[in-house]
Design a protein around this motif. Structure first.
Motif, PDB file in Angstrom:
ATOM      1  N   GLU A  49     -72.627  84.313  10.242  1.00 20.27           N
ATOM      2  CA  GLU A  49     -73.766  84.298  11.169  1.00 20.27           C
ATOM      3  C   GLU A  49     -73.340  84.816  12.543  1.00 20.27           C
ATOM      4  N   ALA A  50     -72.034  84.734  12.853  1.00 20.82           N
ATOM      5  CA  ALA A  50     -71.530  85.268  14.134  1.00 20.82           C
ATOM      6  C   ALA A  50     -70.567  86.402  13.814  1.00 20.82           C
ATOM      7  N   PRO A  51     -71.095  87.591  13.474  1.00 22.21           N
ATOM      8  CA  PRO A  51     -70.215  88.667  13.013  1.00 22.21           C
ATOM      9  C   PRO A  51     -69.233  89.160  14.076  1.00 22.21           C
ATOM     10  N   GLU A  52     -69.550  88.838  15.343  1.00 23.70           N
ATOM     11  CA  GLU A  52     -68.609  89.303  16.387  1.00 23.70           C
ATOM     12  C   GLU A  52     -67.337  88.465  16.411  1.00 23.70           C
ATOM     13  N   ARG A  53     -67.390  87.280  15.789  1.00 21.17           N
ATOM     14  CA  ARG A  53     -66.209  86.405  15.783  1.00 21.17           C
ATOM     15  C   ARG A  53     -65.431  86.656  14.496  1.00 21.17           C
ATOM     16  N   VAL A  54     -64.297  87.326  14.626  1.00 20.91           N
ATOM     17  CA  VAL A  54     -63.511  87.704  13.457  1.00 20.91           C
ATOM     18  C   VAL A  54     -62.072  87.273  13.669  1.00 20.91           C
ATOM     19  N   THR A  55     -61.471  86.765  12.619  1.00 17.42           N
ATOM     20  CA  THR A  55     -60.062  86.357  12.675  1.00 17.42           C
ATOM     21  C   THR A  55     -59.239  87.512  12.102  1.00 17.42           C
ATOM     22  N   MET A  56     -58.268  88.005  12.887  1.00 17.49           N
ATOM     23  CA  MET A  56     -57.475  89.156  12.447  1.00 17.49           C
ATOM     24  C   MET A  56     -56.002  88.776  12.361  1.00 17.49           C
ATOM     25  N   SER A  57     -55.355  89.299  11.330  1.00 18.27           N
ATOM     26  CA  SER A  57     -53.900  89.089  11.216  1.00 18.27           C
ATOM     27  C   SER A  57     -53.276  90.379  10.684  1.00 18.27           C
ATOM     28  N   SER A  58     -52.028  90.597  11.044  1.00 22.39           N
ATOM     29  CA  SER A  58     -51.358  91.857  10.655  1.00 22.39           C
ATOM     30  C   SER A  58     -50.827  91.760   9.230  1.00 22.39           C
ATOM     31  N   ARG A 110     -69.879  65.929   6.468  1.00 24.39           N
ATOM     32  CA  ARG A 110     -68.631  66.496   5.938  1.00 24.39           C
ATOM     33  C   ARG A 110     -68.175  67.684   6.797  1.00 24.39           C
ATOM     34  N   ALA A 111     -69.168  68.479   7.230  1.00 26.24           N
ATOM     35  CA  ALA A 111     -68.844  69.637   8.060  1.00 26.24           C
ATOM     36  C   ALA A 111     -68.237  69.174   9.387  1.00 26.24           C
ATOM     37  N   THR A 112     -68.822  68.089   9.992  1.00 23.63           N
ATOM     38  CA  THR A 112     -68.309  67.564  11.274  1.00 23.63           C
ATOM     39  C   THR A 112     -66.897  67.049  11.086  1.00 23.63           C
ATOM     40  N   ALA A 113     -66.718  66.249  10.030  1.00 26.31           N
ATOM     41  CA  ALA A 113     -65.398  65.665   9.757  1.00 26.31           C
ATOM     42  C   ALA A 113     -64.358  66.780   9.617  1.00 26.31           C
ATOM     43  N   PHE A 114     -64.784  67.862   8.993  1.00 18.90           N
ATOM     44  CA  PHE A 114     -63.853  68.958   8.780  1.00 18.90           C
ATOM     45  C   PHE A 114     -63.521  69.662  10.114  1.00 18.90           C
ATOM     46  N   LEU A 115     -64.574  69.871  10.962  1.00 15.41           N
ATOM     47  CA  LEU A 115     -64.354  70.571  12.232  1.00 15.41           C
ATOM     48  C   LEU A 115     -63.488  69.742  13.181  1.00 15.41           C
ATOM     49  N   GLU A 116     -63.590  68.394  13.032  1.00 12.00           N
ATOM     50  CA  GLU A 116     -62.753  67.505  13.866  1.00 12.00           C
ATOM     51  C   GLU A 116     -61.275  67.833  13.678  1.00 12.00           C
ATOM     52  N   THR A 117     -60.930  68.286  12.470  1.00 14.12           N
ATOM     53  CA  THR A 117     -59.496  68.494  12.167  1.00 14.12           C
ATOM     54  C   THR A 117     -58.991  69.821  12.733  1.00 14.12           C
ATOM     55  N   LEU A 118     -59.890  70.659  13.265  1.00 18.37           N
ATOM     56  CA  LEU A 118     -59.475  71.992  13.708  1.00 18.37           C
ATOM     57  C   LEU A 118     -59.296  72.047  15.217  1.00 18.37           C
ATOM     58  N   GLU A 119     -58.385  72.922  15.646  1.00 16.83           N
ATOM     59  CA  GLU A 119     -58.257  73.194  17.076  1.00 16.83           C
ATOM     60  C   GLU A 119     -59.423  74.061  17.517  1.00 16.83           C
ATOM     61  N   MET A 120     -59.675  74.005  18.860  1.00 16.12           N
ATOM     62  CA  MET A 120     -60.798  74.796  19.366  1.00 16.12           C
ATOM     63  C   MET A 120     -60.363  76.256  19.512  1.00 16.12           C
ATOM     64  N   PRO A 143     -62.131  80.501  19.050  1.00 14.26           N
ATOM     65  CA  PRO A 143     -63.467  81.152  19.035  1.00 14.26           C
ATOM     66  C   PRO A 143     -64.201  80.946  17.705  1.00 14.26           C
ATOM     67  N   GLU A 144     -63.443  80.950  16.593  1.00 10.02           N
ATOM     68  CA  GLU A 144     -64.097  80.745  15.287  1.00 10.02           C
ATOM     69  C   GLU A 144     -64.669  79.333  15.184  1.00 10.02           C
ATOM     70  N   THR A 145     -63.847  78.372  15.619  1.00  8.42           N
ATOM     71  CA  THR A 145     -64.280  76.979  15.546  1.00  8.42           C
ATOM     72  C   THR A 145     -65.501  76.763  16.436  1.00  8.42           C
ATOM     73  N   GLU A 146     -65.465  77.373  17.637  1.00  5.07           N
ATOM     74  CA  GLU A 146     -66.582  77.242  18.586  1.00  5.07           C
ATOM     75  C   GLU A 146     -67.884  77.757  17.931  1.00  5.07           C
ATOM     76  N   ALA A 147     -67.759  78.904  17.230  1.00 10.89           N
ATOM     77  CA  ALA A 147     -68.949  79.472  16.559  1.00 10.89           C
ATOM     78  C   ALA A 147     -69.464  78.495  15.509  1.00 10.89           C
ATOM     79  N   MET A 148     -68.510  77.828  14.811  1.00 12.78           N
ATOM     80  CA  MET A 148     -68.932  76.871  13.778  1.00 12.78           C
ATOM     81  C   MET A 148     -69.629  75.666  14.393  1.00 12.78           C
ATOM     82  N   TRP A 149     -69.081  75.159  15.531  1.00 11.51           N
ATOM     83  CA  TRP A 149     -69.727  74.020  16.204  1.00 11.51           C
ATOM     84  C   TRP A 149     -71.163  74.385  16.600  1.00 11.51           C
TER      85      TRP A 149
END
Length: 1749
Positions: free
Chosen positions: A553-562, A610-620, A622-628
């Motif tokens: 839903e937030a296509p501008e937020r992308v996680t990139m790795s080499s 369940r979604a809240t409980a799961f997000l609690e376990t993540l650091e903040m 940009p991806e997490t912020e979009a999920m919140w």
């Protein structure tokens, strides 16, 4: 279908032990048999017995044997069995799913009479028949039974249709009744269907008919409504007994009926729509078949017998193995069982519509079934057993199938994509698309269930290369169309079908939201992309980056790795998701954040906790912020406010978190106090509306609860005073005035003077408002207020104050308005001009200062130009008469048409500057004709030519140039221009220029110079086609030299020089390319030769690998051997094909042998394991020593052959002694014997034979004798000598044999002597039987050499009379033969006579034969065609014989077209009244009357002959048995006609009898049933015309023309008979087969008739006499009285009759006298002949010869 016996499931007993019933389960896994002892045996599908249970009686007090089981059936789920018993009960046993499960009775249904038959067609429904005639239904769910229908007759049989929706019952009185639970739309009737002649114990309901049979031994097939389709009658077959049971195959295409020792099979033929009987299955000692059960998949049939046996049969039309992995069993035309041979799983593929299954294929990694019928397509998934059948019109097998999606099959056919969901019998949808790549189609079928959405089926596909369509397959409508700017090469929907991903050719990845129709580009250089299964997480690769979108839903937020490689796939399982990446040769797994993926899944499932409980376990992040954010939005929508508060806290939205915290406290308090959901409380709902900034909704919620204060507080807190005051006003709040004061004070405190002014204005205080406006620096508002109020305008000071403020604020227009209002036009005009309000200024000037208008218009135009409003300025300049400015403005505004209009009004000098500018515009629009015209007007023709040149319009440029330039200048111009283009790299334009001035060679040179060979070739092909091939070859060589081999290849191949291409690649070491070219363009073996050379260049293992890869290894070895490259051949075979090595050794040996290197060849033969070949080589070269050496060392079997060969050599040198020794060493005495025989050395041969093969001695002696006979004199003398010796020795039998063997072609006397001697010795010394044999042998021999008498004498010595006679006959000694027959055996006299006749016949000695057998002689004359001799000889015989041959001769003559000669024959010999001759007489008559040239005087004798013959015939008929017969009458009529013709010919010879001849022609018309009608009418018409009877002539000739037309058309139907009504001229006449009158005469008649028809004088009626009838008609139409015809004219005699002695013969006196007078005057012999005939015919002439009264 055929039945093949598989096994015996239950062995039969010695006595009667009937199998009462049997049943197969619906799932094909169980088979039940109920025996006579009421025990149910259960078998598995392989025929192994697995279980059994006993049935029980309804009441134990009657004992266990008080009943019989009459019916048994499995439930549709195969877990229960229903048992119908004769003790009035049905039990339902639960047997479970597994073997050995406990058997329990779960239902019982007590009845009023015995159960006779039973079926279980559907879940919960058992149907059964009773002895009392009722058919009832038992419901296992309600445990109740009810009657379906009742009859008065015992139910003998019960069956269902294939679908189980209908039942048939057969009754003891022969009635068959049909009943439907659901007729499935067939419209077939219910109730009594048919009355069968006997009780239908054997009853089956097949697809297309009902088959019934019983004790009358007849099988009857009835149609759907009870009519008889077919009957198979076996009642006369003594082998057949009654039919006891029947079963239809599950597909309904076959029926099996059981009787005694036999199963009869009927198969339905769909093509012929009839039942065909297959070969019956005869099984001796089977006894009566009592029960039949067909396995549900149709593959097995079980038969139970009277003796308790159960036999299992395989039912199959045909069986085949597919790819060694599947077995296909066609159990019926429309049913196939597909069995996986490795796993044993089975799928039953069946056409529900009964169509014949044509071909079954297993595709898609051997998981999916595809089969065709004539009208449908069958598809299936073998793993899930989901099968579909959809309507499908065949298209020649051009369909392409894609099985990438597990739920749906994609079928491409003729540009159409059809989707079929497995398990569904309707197509899911079909769309038109040309793109058959599965990557360009995406289908999602209920892959992830979402809240509120039951069915979700979507399809995305390409409409064209740049357009994607998205279709909702449930509704069948389009839900989105995406038009993209470049080609799409991949697309896929997400699992929920709400998002579409697609990638274009530029590797840009786009995301399309279907609900909002928005497209977003989310990644560049995308080389891999995939949705993570089971989620909306997206993985893609961009160069060396792995990109993951955890929240799409937030296509501008992308996680990139080499990453350091390429993504090859995704793997999800075991609680983790991994991206597989190839890095070099290794595959590395990159683990994705399963938690983030988990979040998406939780959201989709609606589990926000369940979604809240799961997000609690993540650091903040940009991806997490979009999920919140996503979670907060969804939680608010779902009214889960605590979760929403937590989300805003996490996001740091303190205000929202605090506001929600307060809201939650209110909700919790309400919930505690009142219970229920606190979120429904009005304050909570209002606060949520406030949170969403929907204050009106919040106000409405407050006011609904009458919480006015709270609504006002809300607005005050938000400083929304207007809304607050509006609420107070609406509700009449007491604090309204205070609120207003507080609002004004607040505005002043916050320095909102404008708002305060508006407030004062609204309250009517204008001055205060103006003061506030001016204070706020808003003089325009003050001016607006003043302008609206007259009282304020009067205040001059106030107005001055405002105008000053307006001018100061540069609001000149408003100041002008104010000045104008206070009537100060000068100041107003100044202000308008300063404020650029020219419209108002011009309007004011027109009224106050007209002189200023022109200046103002120009100033207005200048202002508009400054404002870049050039098009608006044009008209103002025109108004101000500023033409130049107007033109400039028009050009600037691109108002070209206006510019041209203005220019056309200007003088030439002014306009010529501007025309080229306008022309340039039109040239840019490609409106070249207008541009050319404008350039010409501006004297710029050169620019026009340049324009056309730049536009590539060389023809127009050339045309224009030719108008204003010399041709050579044009040429120079174009070539120069072309060279310029060439420098700029515009080669196509340069080419066009060169070609325009007819210089294509310059263009070719240019393309060659710049190495643009394709264009060069194109031009050569166009302008010099003869040089095309050479050009290709030349270019090929050039390119090869430059190393541009691919291009060189193209040109070589275009020049048909594939060998040059191959050699080029070979010389460059590019063997693969050489091979490719040779394979594509060389002959059948070219590529093999190249492969061979390639391999040879590689050598060793590499060569072997290459040849193996190409599949040419063996061929290469053979090729090497053929080309004598044996080293290479040995190398290849040693490395790869060791079994070929001996063969190569052999070929090498043969090569060495041909080269004369025998020693080396010997070694190679031995290596090849062919020592015998070495031996033969030496034998061939006669090197016996070497041959023997090799044979002894390596091939002992060949030693004898070597010796034999050596012996042959010795024989050739005539060294018999040596040869004999060698052959005896080789143990071949037989050969030695043969050689001696061939050499004629019989003594040596006999010696060898005696010593070594004594058994052959006698045969050899016989052969020697035969040989001696053959050898002629020398041999014969030997035999004669031998015979004499035997004779002297008293060995008479041998002597006789010897004499008989004498054959000497040179001396018949010697042979005769010897044979006579043999005969003499045999008669004297040998037994009678032997002497008889000798004589029988010698006799034919003597006859053979012409000694017939000697042979006959020998025969007579032994009383062989017949043989002696035969000998004399053969020697043509007929007298001797006759004498012997007469003296010794008179029986043979006829025999000799018969042969003598045959002899004379064969010799053609007819004259001699006459004396012996006249008839035979006559027949021989006929055969030889000697008719004159035949008739002459026959004349000497009796009358009968004569007329037989006369008839034969006449027939022959008629066939040859000689009817006249035939007539002459009968004139000469008379016409006997033989009925067999009648056809001949009729044919002669027909030919005569049809023949041309008979209407003349010259034809008299022919007619007279015909008349005389017919007269003779009629006279003979009177005396015969044929008298007064129809034939007699017909010949009398023919005689009359012949008399008329003869008389007419006689009359034609005398001028004065012309009218007599004409009348005879007219009279003949009444006989046209015997005459050719066209000829008769023609002759009558011409005769009438000749004597001037024009009316008659016209009518007859007109009739003649009608007849000729009828002959052409082949029918008389069109004839008009009106002219001949009331005449005796017949209407019904035979149609002549041909035209009797030539074309020229027909045309003459046609012309005459046409001419006469124009003549009005002529009446088209026949002349009439005193009777009122037609004058030539014998019958008067009015009275019916018939008059006699005149013998002279044929006309009716009405008066003056002369009668003759013969009754019925008379003449008209006038005509008779006229005829006699003519004879007197002319002395005509022909007329005298007529008179003579009449005298004969009519019994003499009348006494008065002349009478003139």
């Amino acid at each position: 279908m055929q039945l093949k016996h598989l096994r015996t499931l239950l062995s039969p007993q010695d006595g009667a032990a009937k199998v009462t019933c049997m049943a197969w389960s619906q799932n094909n896994a169980k088979f039940a048999v109920c025996t006579v002892d009421r025990v149910v045996l259960l078998y598995d599908e392989h025929g192994e017995r697995r279980d059994k249970f006993s049935t029980k009686p309804a009441d134990m007090k009657y004992g266990r044997k008080s009943y019989m089981v009459k019916g048994m059936a499995f439930s549709p789920d195969s877990t229960k069995i229903a048992i119908g018993q004769t003790d009035n009960i049905i039990y339902v046993y639960k047997i479970g799913e597994d073997w050995g499960d406990k058997k329990v009775i779960c239902n019982k249904f007590i009845q009023t009479s015995a159960v006779t038959c039973l079926q279980w067609p559907a879940e919960y429904i058992i149907v059964f028949g009773l002895a009392e005639g009722k058919v009832r239904l038992a419901n296992t769910k309600t445990n109740k039974s009810s009657t379906i229908y009742g009859t008065d007759s015992y139910v003998v049989s019960l069956t269902t249709n294939c679908s189980g929706k209908g039942i048939l019952s057969g009754h003891a009185d022969g009635t068959i009744v049909r009943y439907f639970f659901d007729d499935e739309g067939s419209g077939e009737s219910q109730g009594k269907l048919v009355n069968h002649p006997c009780p239908p114990y054997a009853l089956a309901w097949a697809t297309n008919s009902i088959v019934a049979a019983g004790c009358d031994r007849r099988i009857v097939a009835y149609g759907k409504e009870g009519h008889v389709l077919q009957t198979f009658d076996y009642s006369r077959d003594p082998q057949e007994r009654e039919f006891t049971t029947a079963a239809a195959s599950p597909g309904g295409q076959s029926v099996v009926l059981g009787s005694y020792d036999r199963l009869r099979v009927l198969n339905w033929s769909p093509r012929r729509s009839i039942w065909e009987e297959a070969k019956p299955k005869e099984i001796a000692n089977l006894y009566t078949v009592t029960a039949l059960a067909w396995k549900r998949d149709g593959s097995r049939l079980c038969a139970g017998t009277l003796c308790g046996g159960v036999e299992q049969f395989d039912c199959c039309l045909r069986r085949s193995i597919y790819k060694n992995k599947f077995e296909l069993t066609y159990v019926g035309p429309s049913q196939v069982i597909v069995k996986n041979l490795s796993s044993g799983t089975r799928v039953v593929l069946k056409s529900h519509y009964g169509y014949e299954v044509e071909e079954v294929k297993i595709l898609g990694k051997e998981r999916y079934l595809v089969a065709h019928t004539s009208d449908t397509l069958l598809l299936g998934d073998l793993n899930t057993n989901r099968l579909s059948e959809v309507a499908w019109q065949g298209s020649g097998g051009n369909e392409k199938y894609f099985f990438e999606n597990e739920n749906v099959c994609m079928i491409f056919n003729a540009g159409e994509l059809t989707l079929v969901e497995y398990g569904s019998n309707d197509t899911l949808g079909s769309v038109r698309t040309e793109f058959m790549n599965p990557h360009l189609i995406s289908v999602r079928i209920n892959e992830r269930h979402q809240r509120g959405m039951e069915d979700n089926k979507k399809l995305a596909y390409l409409v064209d290369i740049k357009t994607i369509a998205i279709v909702d397959l449930i509704g069948g409508y389009n839900i989105g169309t995406i038009s993209h700017e470049s080609r799409v090469d991949w697309l896929e929907l997400n699992e929920t079908g709400h998002k579409l991903l697609f990638r274009d050719r530029k590797l840009r990845l786009h995301l399309y939201d279907i609900d909002s129709c928005t497209k977003t580009m989310i990644l560049n250089f995308c080389s891999y992309v995939q949705w993570v299964p089971g989620s909306d997480v997206l993985v893609a690769q961009n160069r060396n980056s792995l990109c993951v979108w955890y929240n799409i839903e937030a296509p501008e937020r992308v996680t990139m790795s080499s990453i350091r490689g390429d993504v090859i796939g995704l793997e999800r399982g075991g609680g983790k998701t991994e991206v597989m990446v190839t890095e070099g040769v290794t595959t590395v797994a990159y683990t994705l954040d399963e938690g983030l993926i988990e979040f998406g899944t939780a959201i989709d499932d609606g589990n926000y906790t369940r979604a809240t409980a799961f997000l609690e376990t993540l650091e903040m992040t940009p991806e997490t912020e979009a999920m919140w954010k996503t979670l907060s939005k969804l939680a608010l929508e779902a009214r889960q406010l605590h979760i929403a508060e937590r989300c805003f806290s996490a996001l740091g939205h303190v205000a929202k978190a605090r506001f929600l915290h307060e809201t939650n406290e209110i909700a919790d308090q309400v919930s505690r106090e009142y219970g229920g959901e606190g979120t429904d409380f009005y304050q909570v709902r209002a606060r949520l509306a406030m949170l969403e900034k929907n204050y009106k909704l919040a106000e409405m919620i407050f006011l609904e609860q009458n919480a006015v204060e709270e609504a006002m507080d809300m607005y005050q807190e938000l400083h929304r005073w207007d809304e607050c005051i509006a609420v107070a006003e609406a509700k009449g709040h007491p604090a309204l005035e205070k609120l207003r004061r507080d609002y004004y004070q607040w505005l002043m405190d916050t320095q909102q003077e404008e708002r305060a002014g508006e407030l004062q204005e609204s309250q009517g205080d204008g001055l205060a408002a103006i003061s506030l406006y001016l204070k706020a620096g808003l003089p325009a508002k003050a001016a607006r207020l003043v302008l609206t109020r007259e009282e304020l305008l009067a205040n001059t000071e106030l107005v001055e104050h405002i105008t000053t403020a307006l001018i100061k604020g540069e609001l000149y227009e408003r100041a002008g308005d104010l000045f104008e209002k206070i009537r100060n036009p000068q100041r107003a005009l100044e202000c308008y001009c300063k404020g650029n309000a020219f419209m108002k200024a011009v309007e004011l000037a027109r009224l106050a200062f007209p002189v200023e208008v022109v200046r103002l218009e120009e100033a207005w135009g200048d202002h508009l130009v400054q404002q870049k409003q050039l098009d608006a300025a044009i008209n103002h300049y025109i108004e101000a008469r500023c033409s130049i400015k107007a033109i400039e403005a028009a050009l600037g505004a691109r108002q070209w048409k206006k510019a041209i209009y203005i220019l056309d009004l200007q003088d030439r000098n002014t306009a010529s500057k501007y025309y080229p500018r306008v022309a340039q515009h039109y040239a840019s629009l490609q409106e070249y004709e207008i541009a050319e015209e404008l350039y010409t007007k501006g004297d710029r023709t050169k620019d026009a030519i340049d324009m056309y040149t730049q536009a590539g319009r060389w023809e127009q440029a050339h045309k224009l140039a030719m108008k204003c330039m010399r041709p050579e200048d044009v040429s120079v111009l174009y070539i120069t221009q072309a060279q310029e283009m060439e420098k700029q790299g515009k080669y196509r334009e340069a080419e066009r220029l060169y070609v325009t001035v007819e210089e294509p060679d310059l263009a070719i040179t240019m393309f060659k110079k710049h190495k643009l060979y394709d264009d060069m070739i194109r031009l050569v092909g166009k302008h010099h086609p003869d040089l095309l091939s050479d050009t290709h070859l030349h270019l090929g060589k050039e390119l090869e030299a430059e190393g541009r081999l691919q291009e060189a290849e193209y040109h070589y191949l275009e020049a048909q020089e594939w060998k040059a291409t191959v050699n080029m690649y070979r010389s460059s070491g590019l063997w693969e390319e050489a091979y490719r070219v040779a394979k594509a363009h060389g002959g059948a073996n070219a590529h093999k030769h190249v492969a061979y050379l390639w391999a040879k260049s590689l050598g060793g293992e590499a060569a072997v690998r290459l040849l193996n890869k190409l599949g040419l290894l063996e061929a290469a070895i053979d090729h090497a051997a053929d080309n004598c490259s044996f080293e290479f051949a040995f190398e290849l075979s040693r490395l790869a094909l060791k079994h070929k090595t001996p063969e190569i050794h052999l070929r090498y040996a043969m090569y060495l042998e041909d080269e004369g290197k025998f020693e080396e060849a010997e070694a190679e033969f031995i290596r090849a394991g062919k020592p015998k070949e070495a031996v033969l080589m030496f034998v061939h070269n006669q090197d016996w020593e070497a041959a023997q050496r090799v044979a002894e060392a390596h091939d002992p079997d060949s030693v004898a052959e070597v010796l034999v060969g050596q012996a042959r050599g010795a024989l050739e040198e005539k060294d018999f002694q040596k040869a004999e020794g060698l052959l005896l060493r080789a143990q071949r005495p037989g050969l030695a014997l043969n050689y001696y025989k061939e050499a004629g050395l019989w003594s040596d041969a006999l010696r060898i034979c005696k010593d070594y093969v004594p058994g052959q001695l006698e045969a050899l002696q016989e052969e020697y004798e035969r040989e001696a006979t053959k050898k002629g004199t020398r041999g014969v003398e030997g035999l004669v000598e031998q015979a004499r010796q035997w004779e002297q020795a008293g060995e008479y039998s041998r002597a006789v044999d010897c004499y008989l063997k004498v054959r000497d072609s040179g001396s018949s006397s010697l042979m005769e002597k010897c044979w006579m001697k043999a005969a003499e010795l045999s008669i004297k010394f040998l037994p009678p039987q032997r002497s008889l044999e000798v004589i029988r042998a010698v006799g034919p021999q003597l006859i053979g050499i012409g000694k017939h008498s000697a042979a006959a004498e020998l025969y007579l010595n032994l009383d062989l009379v017949k043989e002696a006679i035969d000998a004399f006959i053969e020697g043509e000694e007929w007298n001797k033969a006759k004498r012997v027959a007469k003296e010794l055996d008179p029986r043979y006299e006829d025999y000799v006579d018969q042969h003598y006749k045959e002899f004379l016949k064969n010799q053609g000695k007819v004259d001699s034969l006459v004396g012996v057998d006249v008839i035979a002689a006559l027949d021989l004359y006929v055969e030889q065609g000697q008719w004159d001799k035949c008739i002459e000889t026959a004349t000497k015989q009796n009358y009968k014989i004569l007329h037989k041959y006369v008839a034969l001769y006449a027939t022959h003559l008629i066939r040859e077209g000689g009817s006249a000669q035939a007539l002459a024959l009968y004139v000469q010999h008379g016409a006997p009244a033989n009925p067999q001759n009648f056809n001949i007489y009729k044919r002669i008559f027909t030919d005569m009357v049809s023949s041309p040239g008979t209407n003349s005087a010259e034809a008299y004798h022919s007619w007279a002959d015909l008349r005389d013959v017919l007269f003779n015939l009629c006279e003979n008929l009177v005396k015969s048995s044929e008298a007064n017969s129809p034939a007699h009458e017909e010949f009398e009529t023919m005689l009359l006609i012949a008399h008329y013709y003869a008389t007419r010919s006689a009359a034609q010879s005398i001028k004065q009898l012309e009218t007599v001849a004409a009348r005879l022609s007219v009279s003949l018309l009444r006989h046209t049933q015997l005459l050719p009608a066209d000829k008769a009418f023609y002759e009558a018409g011409i005769a009438a015309q000749a004597v001037g009877w024009e009316n008659m002539a016209f009518i007859f000739l007109n009739r003649f023309l009608d007849l000729t037309d009828a002959i052409e058309e082949g029918t008389l139907d069109a004839l008009d008979h009106s002219d001949f009504q009331d005449t005796d001229i017949p209407f019904e006449v035979p149609l002549p087969a041909k035209q009797h009158i030539p074309e020229a005469q027909r045309e003459e008649v046609r012309d005459w008739v046409l001419t006469v028809s124009m003549d009005q004088r002529l009446e088209q009626v026949l002349p009439r006499d005193e009777r009122g009838a037609y004058e030539a008609s014998l019958v008067a139409a009015s009275t019916g009285v018939r008059a006699l015809p005149c013998l002279i004219t044929g006309y009716p005699i009405l008066r003056n009759k002369i009668e003759f002695k013969r009754p019925g013969k008379a003449a008209n006196k006038d005509n008779w006298n006229k005829f006699l007078m003519a004879i007197k005057t002319s002395h005509s012999p022909v007329c005298q002949d007529v008179l003579k005939f009449i005298s004969q015919w009519c019994g003499g002439l009348p006494s008065t010869s002349f009478s003139f009264q």
